[in-house]
Design a protein around this motif. Structure first.
Motif, PDB file in Angstrom:
ATOM      1  N   LEU A  47       0.880  -1.155   0.000  1.00  0.00           N
ATOM      2  CA  LEU A  47       0.000   0.000   0.000  1.00  0.00           C
ATOM      3  C   LEU A  47       0.922   1.209   0.000  1.00  0.00           C
ATOM      4  CD1 LEU A  47      -2.676   1.462   0.102  1.00  0.00           C
ATOM      5  CD2 LEU A  47      -2.745   1.061   2.577  1.00  0.00           C
ATOM      6  N   VAL A  48       1.043   1.847  -1.155  1.00  0.00           N
ATOM      7  CA  VAL A  48       1.989   2.947  -1.332  1.00  0.00           C
ATOM      8  C   VAL A  48       1.277   4.270  -1.113  1.00  0.00           C
ATOM      9  CG1 VAL A  48       3.598   4.067  -2.920  1.00  0.00           C
ATOM     10  CG2 VAL A  48       3.303   1.577  -2.987  1.00  0.00           C
ATOM     11  N   CYS A  49       1.807   5.043  -0.193  1.00  0.00           N
ATOM     12  CA  CYS A  49       1.296   6.389   0.083  1.00  0.00           C
ATOM     13  C   CYS A  49       2.395   7.372  -0.277  1.00  0.00           C
ATOM     14  CB  CYS A  49       0.907   6.524   1.553  1.00  0.00           C
ATOM     15  SG  CYS A  49      -0.394   5.398   2.074  1.00  0.00           S
ATOM     16  N   ARG A  50       2.314   7.949  -1.451  1.00  0.00           N
ATOM     17  CA  ARG A  50       3.345   8.883  -1.892  1.00  0.00           C
ATOM     18  C   ARG A  50       3.394  10.122  -1.009  1.00  0.00           C
ATOM     19  NH1 ARG A  50       2.339   5.569  -5.736  1.00  0.00           N
ATOM     20  NH2 ARG A  50       3.949   4.924  -7.183  1.00  0.00           N
ATOM     21  N   GLU A  51       2.260  10.440  -0.390  1.00  0.00           N
ATOM     22  CA  GLU A  51       2.207  11.430   0.677  1.00  0.00           C
ATOM     23  C   GLU A  51       1.955  10.640   1.948  1.00  0.00           C
ATOM     24  OE1 GLU A  51      -0.574  14.625   0.312  1.00  0.00           O
ATOM     25  OE2 GLU A  51      -0.263  14.773  -1.835  1.00  0.00           O
ATOM     26  N   SER A  52       2.664  10.963   2.994  1.00  0.00           N
ATOM     27  CA  SER A  52       2.474  10.215   4.226  1.00  0.00           C
ATOM     28  C   SER A  52       1.055  10.404   4.758  1.00  0.00           C
ATOM     29  CB  SER A  52       3.499  10.651   5.277  1.00  0.00           C
ATOM     30  OG  SER A  52       3.466   9.753   6.356  1.00  0.00           O
ATOM     31  N   ILE A  53       0.709   9.614   5.725  1.00  0.00           N
ATOM     32  CA  ILE A  53      -0.590   9.683   6.388  1.00  0.00           C
ATOM     33  C   ILE A  53      -0.408  10.504   7.655  1.00  0.00           C
ATOM     34  CG2 ILE A  53      -2.439   8.335   7.424  1.00  0.00           C
ATOM     35  CD1 ILE A  53      -1.154   5.878   5.921  1.00  0.00           C
ATOM     36  N   GLN A  54      -1.307  11.458   7.883  1.00  0.00           N
ATOM     37  CA  GLN A  54      -1.193  12.232   9.120  1.00  0.00           C
ATOM     38  C   GLN A  54      -1.566  11.357  10.308  1.00  0.00           C
ATOM     39  OE1 GLN A  54      -3.791  15.594   8.746  1.00  0.00           O
ATOM     40  NE2 GLN A  54      -5.607  14.459   9.320  1.00  0.00           N
ATOM     41  N   GLY A  55      -1.036  11.718  11.461  1.00  0.00           N
ATOM     42  CA  GLY A  55      -1.320  10.946  12.665  1.00  0.00           C
ATOM     43  C   GLY A  55      -2.737  11.172  13.151  1.00  0.00           C
ATOM     44  N   TRP A  56      -3.017  12.377  13.577  1.00  0.00           N
ATOM     45  CA  TRP A  56      -4.343  12.701  14.075  1.00  0.00           C
ATOM     46  C   TRP A  56      -5.327  12.688  12.912  1.00  0.00           C
ATOM     47  CZ3 TRP A  56      -6.505  12.851  18.647  1.00  0.00           C
ATOM     48  CH2 TRP A  56      -7.743  13.457  18.792  1.00  0.00           C
ATOM     49  N   ALA A  57      -6.361  11.886  12.988  1.00  0.00           N
ATOM     50  CA  ALA A  57      -7.404  11.771  11.958  1.00  0.00           C
ATOM     51  C   ALA A  57      -6.849  11.265  10.624  1.00  0.00           C
ATOM     52  CB  ALA A  57      -8.148  13.093  11.761  1.00  0.00           C
ATOM     53  N   GLY A  58      -5.796  10.444  10.692  1.00  0.00           N
ATOM     54  CA  GLY A  58      -5.235   9.869   9.471  1.00  0.00           C
ATOM     55  C   GLY A  58      -5.595   8.413   9.296  1.00  0.00           C
ATOM     56  N   VAL A  59      -5.532   7.659  10.402  1.00  0.00           N
ATOM     57  CA  VAL A  59      -5.868   6.237  10.407  1.00  0.00           C
ATOM     58  C   VAL A  59      -6.932   6.012  11.478  1.00  0.00           C
ATOM     59  CG1 VAL A  59      -5.006   3.903  10.859  1.00  0.00           C
ATOM     60  CG2 VAL A  59      -3.584   5.523   9.630  1.00  0.00           C
ATOM     61  N   SER A  60      -7.994   5.318  11.123  1.00  0.00           N
ATOM     62  CA  SER A  60      -9.041   5.026  12.094  1.00  0.00           C
ATOM     63  C   SER A  60      -8.518   4.081  13.164  1.00  0.00           C
ATOM     64  CB  SER A  60     -10.256   4.392  11.414  1.00  0.00           C
ATOM     65  OG  SER A  60     -11.159   3.882  12.381  1.00  0.00           O
ATOM     66  N   ASP A  61      -8.717   4.469  14.411  1.00  0.00           N
ATOM     67  CA  ASP A  61      -8.296   3.640  15.540  1.00  0.00           C
ATOM     68  C   ASP A  61      -9.096   2.345  15.634  1.00  0.00           C
ATOM     69  OD1 ASP A  61      -6.663   5.783  16.146  1.00  0.00           O
ATOM     70  OD2 ASP A  61      -7.784   6.403  17.920  1.00  0.00           O
ATOM     71  N   THR A  62     -10.283   2.306  15.037  1.00  0.00           N
ATOM     72  CA  THR A  62     -11.153   1.145  15.201  1.00  0.00           C
ATOM     73  C   THR A  62     -11.309   0.280  13.957  1.00  0.00           C
ATOM     74  OG1 THR A  62     -13.093   2.515  14.705  1.00  0.00           O
ATOM     75  CG2 THR A  62     -12.493   2.258  17.040  1.00  0.00           C
ATOM     76  N   THR A  63     -10.894   0.811  12.790  1.00  0.00           N
ATOM     77  CA  THR A  63     -11.066   0.023  11.561  1.00  0.00           C
ATOM     78  C   THR A  63      -9.771  -0.188  10.780  1.00  0.00           C
ATOM     79  OG1 THR A  63     -11.518   1.922  10.124  1.00  0.00           O
ATOM     80  CG2 THR A  63     -13.417   0.931  11.282  1.00  0.00           C
ATOM     81  N   GLY A  64      -8.715   0.580  11.084  1.00  0.00           N
ATOM     82  CA  GLY A  64      -7.467   0.478  10.333  1.00  0.00           C
ATOM     83  C   GLY A  64      -7.537   1.115   8.952  1.00  0.00           C
ATOM     84  N   GLU A  65      -8.597   1.848   8.698  1.00  0.00           N
ATOM     85  CA  GLU A  65      -8.800   2.486   7.402  1.00  0.00           C
ATOM     86  C   GLU A  65      -8.142   3.866   7.388  1.00  0.00           C
ATOM     87  OE1 GLU A  65     -12.877   3.921   5.655  1.00  0.00           O
ATOM     88  OE2 GLU A  65     -12.749   1.727   5.545  1.00  0.00           O
ATOM     89  N   ILE A  66      -7.595   4.247   6.248  1.00  0.00           N
ATOM     90  CA  ILE A  66      -7.058   5.604   6.100  1.00  0.00           C
ATOM     91  C   ILE A  66      -8.250   6.549   5.971  1.00  0.00           C
ATOM     92  CG2 ILE A  66      -5.685   7.159   4.651  1.00  0.00           C
ATOM     93  CD1 ILE A  66      -4.010   4.653   3.874  1.00  0.00           C
ATOM     94  N   ILE A  67      -8.344   7.490   6.919  1.00  0.00           N
ATOM     95  CA  ILE A  67      -9.498   8.392   6.966  1.00  0.00           C
ATOM     96  C   ILE A  67      -9.109   9.854   6.735  1.00  0.00           C
ATOM     97  CG2 ILE A  67     -10.901   6.875   8.419  1.00  0.00           C
ATOM     98  CD1 ILE A  67     -10.022   8.612  10.840  1.00  0.00           C
ATOM     99  N   GLU A  68      -7.850  10.099   6.432  1.00  0.00           N
ATOM    100  CA  GLU A  68      -7.418  11.476   6.184  1.00  0.00           C
ATOM    101  C   GLU A  68      -8.151  12.021   4.963  1.00  0.00           C
ATOM    102  OE1 GLU A  68      -3.418  14.029   5.046  1.00  0.00           O
ATOM    103  OE2 GLU A  68      -3.173  12.015   5.883  1.00  0.00           O
ATOM    104  N   LYS A  69      -8.902  13.089   5.155  1.00  0.00           N
ATOM    105  CA  LYS A  69      -9.696  13.684   4.077  1.00  0.00           C
ATOM    106  C   LYS A  69      -8.785  14.150   2.941  1.00  0.00           C
ATOM    107  CE  LYS A  69     -13.611  13.119   6.035  1.00  0.00           C
ATOM    108  NZ  LYS A  69     -14.282  11.903   5.694  1.00  0.00           N
ATOM    109  N   GLY A  70      -9.107  13.711   1.735  1.00  0.00           N
ATOM    110  CA  GLY A  70      -8.372  14.112   0.552  1.00  0.00           C
ATOM    111  C   GLY A  70      -7.111  13.311   0.277  1.00  0.00           C
ATOM    112  N   HIS A  71      -6.769  12.377   1.165  1.00  0.00           N
ATOM    113  CA  HIS A  71      -5.576  11.550   0.941  1.00  0.00           C
ATOM    114  C   HIS A  71      -5.829  10.639  -0.260  1.00  0.00           C
ATOM    115  CE1 HIS A  71      -2.403   8.597   1.598  1.00  0.00           C
ATOM    116  NE2 HIS A  71      -1.809   9.507   2.383  1.00  0.00           N
ATOM    117  N   ALA A  72      -4.812  10.450  -1.081  1.00  0.00           N
ATOM    118  CA  ALA A  72      -4.958   9.625  -2.288  1.00  0.00           C
ATOM    119  C   ALA A  72      -5.396   8.197  -1.979  1.00  0.00           C
ATOM    120  CB  ALA A  72      -3.649   9.608  -3.074  1.00  0.00           C
TER     121      ALA A  72
END
Length: 140
Positions: free
Chosen positions: A21-46
């Motif tokens: 799973l390649v993220c050319r832009e990193s994932i932000q910490g706060w509100a980036g990854v769901s604590d309960t689902t492991g899903e990337i939740i950062e708004k607008g992230h590729a």
């Protein structure tokens, strides 16, 4: 199938394999990854909506505050964690997350930036002991 071998520095020992799973832009910490689902939740992230569980996360570095690792840790407690990590450059937040999660990591690839060479869906084997990454390019 094309196999590409890359050499870097083992940042956390262990051997892992999984789909990239390649993220050319990193994932932000706060509100980036769901604590309960492991899903990337950062708004607008590729990669918004994709799940980190069982993946080899390929990131340039971490992003955000020193709490970056806490969100990955919380997701792990809920049962969602990456199988391994590949970082273009290891920083302190990424280092802490790697240790807290306990998944193998490789950084400082000498031949190319892994975010430019690896594609989401490639099969990856990483060796955190020796700093070796094997990329099995997906069929197109």
């Amino acid at each position: 199938m094309e196999i590409l071998t890359m050499y870097g520095r083992g940042a956390y020992q262990g051997i892992a394999e999984g789909e990239a799973l390649v993220c050319r832009e990193s994932i932000q910490g706060w509100a980036g990854v769901s604590d309960t689902t492991g899903e990337i939740i950062e708004k607008g992230h590729a990669e918004e909506g994709k799940n980190i569980n069982g993946k080899i996360l390929v990131l340039p570095c971490s992003k955000g505050s020193n709490g970056w690792s806490c969100h990955f840790h919380s997701a792990m407690i809920s049962g969602f964690k990456p199988a391994g990590w590949i970082f273009s450059k290891m920083d302190s937040r990424a280092g802490v997350a790697t240790v807290v999660i306990g998944s193998p990591a490789v950084t400082d690839i000498v031949s190319a930036d892994p975010c430019d060479v690896i594609e989401t869906g490639d099969w990856i084997k990483i060796n955190g002991f020796e700093g070796i990454v094997e990329v099995y390019k997906r069929e197109k």
